[in-house]
Design a protein around this motif. Structure first.
Motif, short mmCIF file in Angstrom:
data_model
loop_
_atom_site.label_atom_id
_atom_site.label_comp_id
_atom_site.label_asym_id
_atom_site.label_seq_id
_atom_site.Cartn_x
_atom_site.Cartn_y
_atom_site.Cartn_z
N VAL A 1 -10.52 -56.64 -100.72
CA VAL A 1 -10.74 -56.16 -99.35
C VAL A 1 -9.44 -55.68 -98.74
O VAL A 1 -9.37 -54.62 -98.10
CB VAL A 1 -11.38 -57.27 -98.50
N LYS A 2 -8.36 -56.45 -98.92
CA LYS A 2 -7.07 -56.06 -98.35
C LYS A 2 -6.56 -54.76 -98.96
O LYS A 2 -6.01 -53.90 -98.26
CB LYS A 2 -6.05 -57.18 -98.55
N ALA A 3 -6.73 -54.62 -100.28
CA ALA A 3 -6.28 -53.40 -100.94
C ALA A 3 -7.12 -52.20 -100.53
O ALA A 3 -6.61 -51.10 -100.29
CB ALA A 3 -6.32 -53.57 -102.46
N SER A 4 -8.44 -52.41 -100.43
CA SER A 4 -9.35 -51.30 -100.13
C SER A 4 -9.23 -50.83 -98.69
O SER A 4 -9.35 -49.64 -98.40
CB SER A 4 -10.79 -51.73 -100.41
N PHE A 5 -9.01 -51.76 -97.78
CA PHE A 5 -8.98 -51.42 -96.35
C PHE A 5 -7.62 -50.93 -95.89
O PHE A 5 -7.50 -50.36 -94.80
CB PHE A 5 -9.40 -52.65 -95.53
N ALA A 6 -6.57 -51.14 -96.70
CA ALA A 6 -5.21 -50.81 -96.26
C ALA A 6 -5.02 -49.36 -95.83
O ALA A 6 -4.45 -49.10 -94.76
CB ALA A 6 -4.21 -51.18 -97.35
N SER B 1 -11.12 -44.34 -100.47
CA SER B 1 -10.12 -45.34 -100.86
C SER B 1 -10.76 -46.70 -101.03
O SER B 1 -10.43 -47.45 -101.95
CB SER B 1 -9.00 -45.40 -99.82
N PHE B 2 -11.69 -47.05 -100.12
CA PHE B 2 -12.37 -48.34 -100.22
C PHE B 2 -13.19 -48.43 -101.51
O PHE B 2 -13.15 -49.44 -102.22
CB PHE B 2 -13.28 -48.55 -99.01
N LEU B 3 -13.94 -47.35 -101.80
CA LEU B 3 -14.73 -47.35 -103.03
C LEU B 3 -13.84 -47.36 -104.27
O LEU B 3 -14.14 -48.05 -105.25
CB LEU B 3 -15.64 -46.12 -103.06
N GLY B 4 -12.74 -46.59 -104.22
CA GLY B 4 -11.86 -46.53 -105.38
C GLY B 4 -11.23 -47.86 -105.71
O GLY B 4 -11.36 -48.38 -106.83
N PHE B 5 -10.53 -48.43 -104.71
CA PHE B 5 -9.91 -49.75 -104.93
C PHE B 5 -10.97 -50.83 -105.14
O PHE B 5 -10.84 -51.71 -106.00
CB PHE B 5 -9.02 -50.12 -103.75
N LEU C 1 -10.85 -42.81 -106.82
CA LEU C 1 -9.42 -42.70 -106.48
C LEU C 1 -8.90 -41.30 -106.76
O LEU C 1 -8.06 -40.78 -106.02
CB LEU C 1 -8.62 -43.74 -107.27
N GLY C 2 -9.39 -40.68 -107.85
CA GLY C 2 -8.99 -39.30 -108.14
C GLY C 2 -9.47 -38.34 -107.07
O GLY C 2 -8.73 -37.46 -106.62
N ILE C 3 -10.74 -38.52 -106.64
CA ILE C 3 -11.27 -37.67 -105.57
C ILE C 3 -10.52 -37.93 -104.26
O ILE C 3 -10.23 -37.00 -103.50
CB ILE C 3 -12.78 -37.94 -105.38
N PHE C 4 -10.18 -39.21 -104.02
CA PHE C 4 -9.41 -39.57 -102.82
C PHE C 4 -8.06 -38.85 -102.81
O PHE C 4 -7.64 -38.31 -101.77
CB PHE C 4 -9.20 -41.09 -102.80
N THR C 5 -7.39 -38.81 -103.96
CA THR C 5 -6.10 -38.13 -104.04
C THR C 5 -6.24 -36.64 -103.74
O THR C 5 -5.46 -36.06 -102.99
CB THR C 5 -5.49 -38.33 -105.44
N LEU D 1 -4.86 -40.21 -94.68
CA LEU D 1 -4.45 -41.61 -94.75
C LEU D 1 -3.02 -41.76 -95.20
O LEU D 1 -2.31 -42.66 -94.79
CB LEU D 1 -5.38 -42.39 -95.70
N LEU D 2 -2.56 -40.93 -96.11
CA LEU D 2 -1.20 -41.02 -96.60
C LEU D 2 -0.79 -39.68 -97.19
O LEU D 2 -1.62 -38.82 -97.46
CB LEU D 2 -1.05 -42.12 -97.67
#
Length: 542
Positions: free
Chosen positions: A60-65, A207-211, A259-263, A277-278
């Motif tokens: 949760v912490k990694a996904s929500f960051a 990001s949440f789904l990826g992590f 995560l690839g789609i997120f990037t 997000l970043l």
């Protein structure tokens, strides 16, 4: 004089509050392994479910960051920090009152995890706002020390309270500190709103789904198998996937795709000048990535070994939670001493890369000593030298890896760098418990099955052996102590006299296997550290 003292307190109170924040979050994470047997007994659950709650907390912490950093850009760091503090307190209260393992997981992993995310990411950034560059280094050191002391206190104090008053009271110290934090950070300056564009909800979901899916896959590996399915994964009586493949590789593969789609999404948003997000460009800075992955692998090793020690020592040495915490305590004490010593003494005389490499070398030597010390005749004092060497090496490494990592980015990119760094550390923590914890359970189960078969003088097919191992894994992870005792009592009478030695020797061998894997990871850390930049540099220089 009184006015001067008040002025001094007013100056330092925000920093003290931020240090207490990391202390409290570390306390929250470290107290659970120390009191796990009590939770299992009280909630009529299993080690496996409580272990899954710890992995889910990191998930949760990694996904929500990343989404948390997006909220900070929209509303400011201080409001999001205080909201997280309130949510963390609510989660702590709900956890202490949990009537079942389901409510425990929701309260501890979900509510506390969401609340803890801004509490982890904000202190480093806020310290940079409060202090000048001259005092910032010492303030950053204070944050590291506070986190180490929090982990140490959570294990020892939590174990002591659980042994005398029950596990629910072990969460009370962090609950008492939360109002104090709110009081101390009230004078932290409120940062100017950084963006007015709509929140990047698509990026947050990706990001949440990826992590999340990646970490969930890792956490389920011990129960469902890394590749071939140990048991069916069902949702509303629908088997997923509908063939012999385990759900684990499907979850991990889907997470990696997300995560690839997120990037790609972040790159598109940044190119169009929209909210993101970043900065994906951070992921192209080789020095930043090397430091990032080195730190994450080190977190994987330390988390996994400490978690397994909290499971191994009570089983083999018959220790209660407080005694187990005392047995593991030298690691944290040595880490704390080494961090402080390296920061105040070594950095002025020795290059930061040499300190990092020396720390990782000592850490690897300590792991080898731990491997050598684990046997059937061991006592708590036998692992003391290994824990001290490991802790000292870890402290030297931690004293410099954070500073080195963030030195590779520009100051204006520090928030994004923190938004990447913290989730990767949580990922390492989850992988440590997921991989090394699974190795301990799976190897112990396989060893017990094989030795019982040999003791009975029988032979079984590979399919029968696999089914027996799967059943035993379920027993170890889901049965209470009394249920496990009843299960083993149903084995043939011929094996009963040898059963306890078989179980103990199997657990010892499994622990040695997990430590050997940790040693391999530590060697990978050493190889990566070879490429850490020799001097502090920024992304402009890369």
């Amino acid at each position: 004089m009184i006015q001067e003292d008040r002025s001094s307190f007013s100056k330092w109170s925000p920093s003290i509050g931020l240090c207490l924040t990391l202390f409290t979050v570390a306390f929250n994470v470290s107290v659970i392994p120390a009191i796990m047997p009590r939770i299992v007994r009280d909630l009529d659950s299993s080690m496996g479910y409580v272990q899954a709650a710890l992995v889910l907390l990191a998930l949760v912490k990694a996904s929500f960051a990343p989404t948390c950093e997006n909220l900070i850009k929209q509303f400011g760091r201080k409001p999001v920090f205080l909201s997280g503090l309130v949510l963390f307190g609510m989660g702590t209260i709900a956890t202490s009152l949990s009537p079942s393992i389901g409510m425990f997981v929701i309260s501890y992993s979900l509510i506390c995890g969401l609340g803890a995310t801004p509490l982890i990411s904000s202190p480093r950034e806020l310290i940079g706002i409060i202090h000048s560059e001259k005092t910032e280094m010492y303030s950053q050191l204070a944050l590291i020390v506070a986190s180490i002391i929090g982990g140490l206190t959570g294990a020892v104090l939590g174990g002591l309270i659980a042994s005398n008053y029950g596990w629910r009271w072990s969460l009370m110290p962090q609950l008492l500190i939360i109002p104090l934090i709110a009081f101390l950070v009230r004078k932290v300056p409120r940062t100017v709103q950084a963006q007015t564009e709509p929140l990047d909800w698509v990026g947050g979901l990706l990001s949440f789904l990826g992590f999340g899916l990646t970490l969930l896959g890792v956490s389920l590996a011990g129960e469902y198998g890394w590749w071939f399915a140990k048991q069916e994964f069902k949702i509303l009586d629908l088997v997923i996937p509908p063939f012999s493949l385990s759900i684990v590789p499907l979850l991990i593969a889907t997470g990696i795709v997300c995560l690839g789609i997120f990037t790609a999404w972040q790159r598109q948003e940044a190119n169009q000048g929209k909210a993101s997000l970043l900065r994906v460009g951070l992921l192209r800075y080789q020095p930043f990535l090397i430091c990032l992955f080195t730190a994450s692998i080190h977190t994987l090793i330390t988390t996994g070994i400490q978690f397994n020690l909290y499971q191994f020592l009570p089983a083999v040495l018959n220790l209660n939670p407080f005694q187990t915490a005392l047995a593991v305590l030298p690691f944290s004490l040595a880490t704390l001493f080494a961090v402080v010593y390296a920061t105040f003494k070594l950095v002025r005389r020795i290059n930061h890369k040499q300190i990092i490499y020396a720390g990782l070398t000592m850490f690897a030597v300590g792991i080898w000593q731990l491997y050598s010390a684990i046997d059937l005749q061991m006592k708590p004092l036998d692992i003391l030298p290994a824990l001290v060497v490991m802790g000292a090496g870890s402290g030297l490494f931690l004293a410099q890896i954070g500073v080195t990592t963030f030195s590779t980015v520009r100051r204006e990119e520090l928030a994004e760098a923190t938004g990447v760094y913290n989730p990767l550390q949580n990922l390492g923590s989850a992988l440590g418990r997921g991989i090394l914890g699974s190795v301990l359970i799976v190897t112990a189960s396989a060893n017990i099955v094989d030795k019982v078969v040999i003791e009975l003088g029988k032979t079984i097919s590979s399919a029968e052996r696999s089914r027996a191992i799967q059943v035993l894994e379920k027993v170890i992870q889901t049965y209470s102590t009394d249920e496990r005792r009843e299960f083993f009592s149903q084995l043939p009478a011929a094996v009963q006299p040898s059963l306890n030695p078989i179980i103990n020797s199997s657990v010892v061998e499994a622990m040695r296997t997990s430590v050997a894997i940790a040693l391999i990871f530590s060697i990978i850390c050493l190889i990566l550290a070879f490429f850490v930049p020799k001097r502090f540099q920024t992304a402009r220089e890369v």
